[in-house]
Design an enzyme around this catalytic site. Sequence first.
Site, mmCIF file in Angstrom:
data_model
loop_
_atom_site.group_PDB
_atom_site.id
_atom_site.type_symbol
_atom_site.label_atom_id
_atom_site.label_comp_id
_atom_site.label_asym_id
_atom_site.label_seq_id
_atom_site.Cartn_x
_atom_site.Cartn_y
_atom_site.Cartn_z
ATOM 1 C CD GLU A 167 -3.046 0.749 2.324
ATOM 2 O OE1 GLU A 167 -3.840 1.669 2.507
ATOM 3 O OE2 GLU A 167 -2.998 -0.272 3.039
ATOM 4 N N GLY A 197 -8.592 5.261 6.968
ATOM 5 C CA GLY A 197 -9.451 5.111 8.135
ATOM 6 C C GLY A 197 -8.900 4.106 9.129
ATOM 7 C CD GLN A 201 -0.802 2.796 4.523
ATOM 8 O OE1 GLN A 201 -1.280 2.097 5.397
ATOM 9 N NE2 GLN A 201 -1.548 3.653 3.840
#
Length: 423
Positions: A167, A197, A201
């Site tokens: 991600e 939410g 990162q």
Amino acid sequence: FAFTKASLFLWVLKKDGSSNASPDILPEVLLEVSHPVNLSHTFYGIMFDAGSTGTRIHIYTFIQKDPVELPVLDNEMYHAVKPGLSAYKDKPEEGGNTIRALLKVAKKTVPEDEWKQTPVVLKATAGLRLLPKEKANALLDEVREVFDESPFFVPNNSVSIMNGTNEGVLAWVTVNFLTGHLYAKTRKTVGILDLGGGSTQITFLPKSKKTVFTAPASYIANINMFNHTLQLYTHSYLGNGLVAARLATLGALGADGLDWKVFTSSCLPKKFREDWTFGGITYKVSGIPDGYAGYKLCYYEVMRVVKGIVHQPFEVKGSSIFYAFSYYFDRAVESGLIDGSRGGMVEVRDFKKRAKEVCNKMTKYRPISPFLCMDMTYITCLLKEGFGFKDNTMLQLAKKVNNVETSWALGATFDHFNNLNIH
């Protein structure tokens, strides 16, 4: 997957031929595109981002101008629905219907004769990572059924939960690609900060070996680009996304007795009390009617969610620019820190200053969101006490770059067409 400097810039040239490349390399880019080119063929990619608070569809149109060059990203069609898939944990069929509805958008965007060769992929993030395995799997199975009955090309492993490392890395690829920083042998890239939410990162290309040596081993990811390997510092903190952090601040994360317990915080307006739902679970939350509220007390509360949990990379105290998006952007807009249509550059200290204003005038900001004080204080605490950024670190807040959403979705589509071999 070999690139030339100019070929990669073809990716970031827009339809009108304008570019966001830096001036010193623009002549080279213009030279490259001034030759007549045959518009050989257009192709598409569909990427679903199944997040904790919503599901988004990104439909990318690419033009392959030259078989040996990288394709150009022509445009993106973006659409989102709320709530996220995790809210349907007990009703997977209804979750599947939200995907069906979004696929209708794809059918309108992608020409019918391209459906069979257009890949459709869904990657879920923290919302599903936080669910019990069997509930997450039931949702994913439902999505697979919806994909199988669609007219699009369904690759192997087209529906999955993405790990947090990917991600961060793929969001970094998206932003550096769109800002024109991704070309061979560059050290001039931008870091990314993504606040979802359920998770958050941080990813950047370290300039200092000390950053790599002092980081936990799992925080260093290798990515194969330009026929050589880039070493990125990246980590995803599950449970430190904005909404999960609210629960942790309230002491509600994993709590029982939700039918009768009321979770209080000095980050909320004193007279505030309501039911609040996240991930399909409802919590009773309230301010402290006969207590105190405000920035100082709130900071102390959110500190417990950050302190000692978030690793401080050696070099973030330097002057690198970080792009910050998702909830960083949304809350900066809601609190009046930046203009929503333009985004903007802010310093970390600007978040702190605005958090104080919001917390000390909660009634003024309550119509926007009763959680705004908690959210702004959490962002301030995460940046300063968590990652260790200095007050004068510059953050570029952006929802889009060159009209394309700043998220991992473009990087993931890019990875689908050209294996980046992240490990």
